[in-house]
Write a protein that holds these residues in place. Structure first.
Motif, PDB file in Angstrom:
ATOM      1  N   VAL A   1      19.776  -9.301  -2.602  1.00 48.43           N
ATOM      2  CA  VAL A   1      19.003  -8.404  -3.481  1.00 48.43           C
ATOM      3  C   VAL A   1      18.626  -7.138  -2.728  1.00 48.43           C
ATOM      4  N   ALA A   2      18.292  -7.283  -1.449  1.00 51.29           N
ATOM      5  CA  ALA A   2      17.931  -6.122  -0.634  1.00 51.29           C
ATOM      6  C   ALA A   2      19.096  -5.148  -0.527  1.00 51.29           C
ATOM      7  N   LEU A   3      20.283  -5.668  -0.253  1.00 55.40           N
ATOM      8  CA  LEU A   3      21.456  -4.802  -0.128  1.00 55.40           C
ATOM      9  C   LEU A   3      21.765  -4.094  -1.446  1.00 55.40           C
ATOM     10  N   TYR A   4      21.547  -4.790  -2.550  1.00 51.12           N
ATOM     11  CA  TYR A   4      21.758  -4.167  -3.859  1.00 51.12           C
ATOM     12  C   TYR A   4      20.784  -3.009  -4.075  1.00 51.12           C
ATOM     13  N   LEU A   5      19.503  -3.234  -3.790  1.00 54.46           N
ATOM     14  CA  LEU A   5      18.502  -2.190  -3.992  1.00 54.46           C
ATOM     15  C   LEU A   5      18.720  -1.004  -3.052  1.00 54.46           C
ATOM     16  N   LEU A   6      19.086  -1.293  -1.802  1.00 52.42           N
ATOM     17  CA  LEU A   6      19.255  -0.223  -0.819  1.00 52.42           C
ATOM     18  C   LEU A   6      20.534   0.587  -1.045  1.00 52.42           C
ATOM     19  N   SER A   7      21.488   0.009  -1.747  1.00 49.07           N
ATOM     20  CA  SER A   7      22.750   0.708  -1.980  1.00 49.07           C
ATOM     21  C   SER A   7      22.767   1.484  -3.295  1.00 49.07           C
ATOM     22  N   ARG A   8      21.615   1.534  -3.989  1.00 50.86           N
ATOM     23  CA  ARG A   8      21.559   2.207  -5.281  1.00 50.86           C
ATOM     24  C   ARG A   8      20.518   3.323  -5.270  1.00 50.86           C
TER      25      ARG A   8
ATOM     26  N   ILE B   1       0.839  -1.204   0.000  1.00 51.21           N
ATOM     27  CA  ILE B   1       0.000   0.000   0.000  1.00 51.21           C
ATOM     28  C   ILE B   1       0.874   1.254   0.000  1.00 51.21           C
ATOM     29  N   GLY B   2       1.984   1.183   0.748  1.00 49.37           N
ATOM     30  CA  GLY B   2       2.886   2.330   0.814  1.00 49.37           C
ATOM     31  C   GLY B   2       3.491   2.682  -0.533  1.00 49.37           C
ATOM     32  N   VAL B   3       3.746   1.663  -1.371  1.00 46.14           N
ATOM     33  CA  VAL B   3       4.278   1.913  -2.712  1.00 46.14           C
ATOM     34  C   VAL B   3       3.307   2.774  -3.520  1.00 46.14           C
ATOM     35  N   PHE B   4       1.991   2.549  -3.314  1.00 44.44           N
ATOM     36  CA  PHE B   4       0.978   3.312  -4.049  1.00 44.44           C
ATOM     37  C   PHE B   4       0.879   4.754  -3.574  1.00 44.44           C
ATOM     38  N   VAL B   5       0.897   4.951  -2.262  1.00 45.93           N
ATOM     39  CA  VAL B   5       0.520   6.252  -1.713  1.00 45.93           C
ATOM     40  C   VAL B   5       1.707   7.134  -1.303  1.00 45.93           C
ATOM     41  N   TRP B   6       2.920   6.578  -1.228  1.00 49.21           N
ATOM     42  CA  TRP B   6       4.056   7.355  -0.733  1.00 49.21           C
ATOM     43  C   TRP B   6       4.439   8.444  -1.733  1.00 49.21           C
ATOM     44  N   PRO B   7       4.540   9.687  -1.281  1.00 49.12           N
ATOM     45  CA  PRO B   7       4.951  10.761  -2.195  1.00 49.12           C
ATOM     46  C   PRO B   7       6.465  10.753  -2.382  1.00 49.12           C
ATOM     47  N   GLY B   8       6.922  11.259  -3.498  1.00 45.05           N
ATOM     48  CA  GLY B   8       8.363  11.333  -3.726  1.00 45.05           C
ATOM     49  C   GLY B   8       8.766  10.646  -5.006  1.00 45.05           C
ATOM     50  N   PRO B   9      10.067  10.527  -5.263  1.00 43.84           N
ATOM     51  CA  PRO B   9      10.572   9.859  -6.474  1.00 43.84           C
ATOM     52  C   PRO B   9      10.088   8.409  -6.520  1.00 43.84           C
ATOM     53  N   THR B  10       9.199   8.113  -7.457  1.00 37.93           N
ATOM     54  CA  THR B  10       8.489   6.841  -7.463  1.00 37.93           C
ATOM     55  C   THR B  10       9.407   5.638  -7.561  1.00 37.93           C
ATOM     56  N   LEU B  11      10.355   5.645  -8.470  1.00 33.98           N
ATOM     57  CA  LEU B  11      11.228   4.492  -8.642  1.00 33.98           C
ATOM     58  C   LEU B  11      12.072   4.251  -7.402  1.00 33.98           C
ATOM     59  N   LEU B  12      12.547   5.316  -6.779  1.00 35.96           N
ATOM     60  CA  LEU B  12      13.330   5.185  -5.552  1.00 35.96           C
ATOM     61  C   LEU B  12      12.475   4.599  -4.431  1.00 35.96           C
ATOM     62  N   VAL B  13      11.210   5.010  -4.370  1.00 32.27           N
ATOM     63  CA  VAL B  13      10.293   4.476  -3.362  1.00 32.27           C
ATOM     64  C   VAL B  13      10.118   2.976  -3.546  1.00 32.27           C
ATOM     65  N   VAL B  14       9.930   2.533  -4.799  1.00 34.40           N
ATOM     66  CA  VAL B  14       9.773   1.105  -5.081  1.00 34.40           C
ATOM     67  C   VAL B  14      11.021   0.337  -4.659  1.00 34.40           C
ATOM     68  N   ALA B  15      12.196   0.843  -5.055  1.00 34.45           N
ATOM     69  CA  ALA B  15      13.447   0.157  -4.736  1.00 34.45           C
ATOM     70  C   ALA B  15      13.673   0.069  -3.225  1.00 34.45           C
ATOM     71  N   LEU B  16      13.447   1.173  -2.518  1.00 34.96           N
ATOM     72  CA  LEU B  16      13.656   1.173  -1.072  1.00 34.96           C
ATOM     73  C   LEU B  16      12.630   0.298  -0.357  1.00 34.96           C
ATOM     74  N   SER B  17      11.378   0.346  -0.812  1.00 32.31           N
ATOM     75  CA  SER B  17      10.320  -0.463  -0.181  1.00 32.31           C
ATOM     76  C   SER B  17      10.620  -1.943  -0.333  1.00 32.31           C
ATOM     77  N   ILE B  18      10.930  -2.367  -1.551  1.00 29.15           N
ATOM     78  CA  ILE B  18      11.253  -3.764  -1.784  1.00 29.15           C
ATOM     79  C   ILE B  18      12.537  -4.142  -1.044  1.00 29.15           C
ATOM     80  N   GLY B  19      13.512  -3.244  -1.055  1.00 29.69           N
ATOM     81  CA  GLY B  19      14.781  -3.522  -0.389  1.00 29.69           C
ATOM     82  C   GLY B  19      14.628  -3.788   1.093  1.00 29.69           C
ATOM     83  N   TRP B  20      13.921  -2.901   1.797  1.00 32.29           N
ATOM     84  CA  TRP B  20      13.744  -3.085   3.236  1.00 32.29           C
ATOM     85  C   TRP B  20      12.893  -4.308   3.545  1.00 32.29           C
TER      86      TRP B  20
END
Length: 212
Positions: free
Chosen positions: A148-155, A93-112
């Motif tokens: 995969v998480a560390l890769y997404l969070l480090s980019r 749900i957070g991926v849908f509603v979180w404001p900000g740079p969309t691709l970065l939000v997806v990467a950070l959400s999946i990463g964490w």
């Protein structure tokens, strides 16, 4: 989803626990097939950032629902499945509603999320390795998710293609491992019966030595 508890240390299984775990094999199978298909789709669809957000968010909500109704594969309390399922739904749900740079939000959400799930799987697999027949499958899954998480969070400057490849690879491998685990979980009662028969036979064949 393959849920293990990083808190409860598995020391033994009862017949009731084995039967309960085994009954949930189909949830693992369906979840694995969904993840495998979703991972394959990521490589064949010309994504836009908006489409990827919708796809990832929807899949996380669906998988979270499956996780809430799944049974931990290490025999721990079902509460842990509910907790992880709710976290996955919340992230979706957070991926849908979180404001900000969309691709970065997806990467950070999946990463964490992957880091949380991977760490739980690694600890749960190691603590249950003496009694969990398929602990190696759970361990591999946890390691892959953590990497995969560390890769997404480090980019922080991650590109759309890099995000799609990382997410697709993680879901494909995770889905395949879930399918393997589902088959193993379904066989648990037969494994227990075989082990019980072996122990009974060994006990019967052991000669009794007189005392004194």
């Amino acid at each position: 989803m393959m849920v293990t508890s990083p808190i409860d240390e598995l020391r033994s299984w009862t017949r009731a626990q084995v039967d309960t775990i085994s009954k949930g094999w189909w949830v693992l199978l369906v979840s694995g097939v969904v993840s495998l298909v979703a991972g394959c789709l990521t490589f064949f669809i010309p994504w836009t950032v908006g489409d990827l957000v919708v796809f990832v968010g929807t899949l996380l909500v669906i998988r979270g629902a499956f996780t809430m109704f799944s049974i931990p594969v290490d025999g721990s309390l079902r509460t842990w499945s509910v907790v992880i399922g709710l976290v996955e739904i919340f992230v979706g749900i957070g991926v849908f509603v979180w404001p900000g740079p969309t691709l970065l939000v997806v990467a950070l959400s999946i990463g964490w999320l992957l880091l949380f799930r991977g760490s739980s799987a690694i600890v749960g697999a190691i603590s249950s390795r003496r009694y969990l027949p398929y602990w190696g499958v759970v361990l591999v899954m946890g390691i892959v998710e953590a990497l995969v998480a560390l890769y997404l969070l480090s980019r922080p400057d991650i590109t759309l293609i890099a995000a799609v490849l990382a997410i697709g690879f993680a879901w494909m491998l995770y889905g395949a491992l879930e399918i393997v685990a589902a088959i193993e979980v379904k066989k648990l009662p037969q494994r227990l019966n075989k082990a019980s028969t072996t122990v009974a036979a060994a006990t019967t064949d052991t000669p009794l030595h007189p005392v004194g």
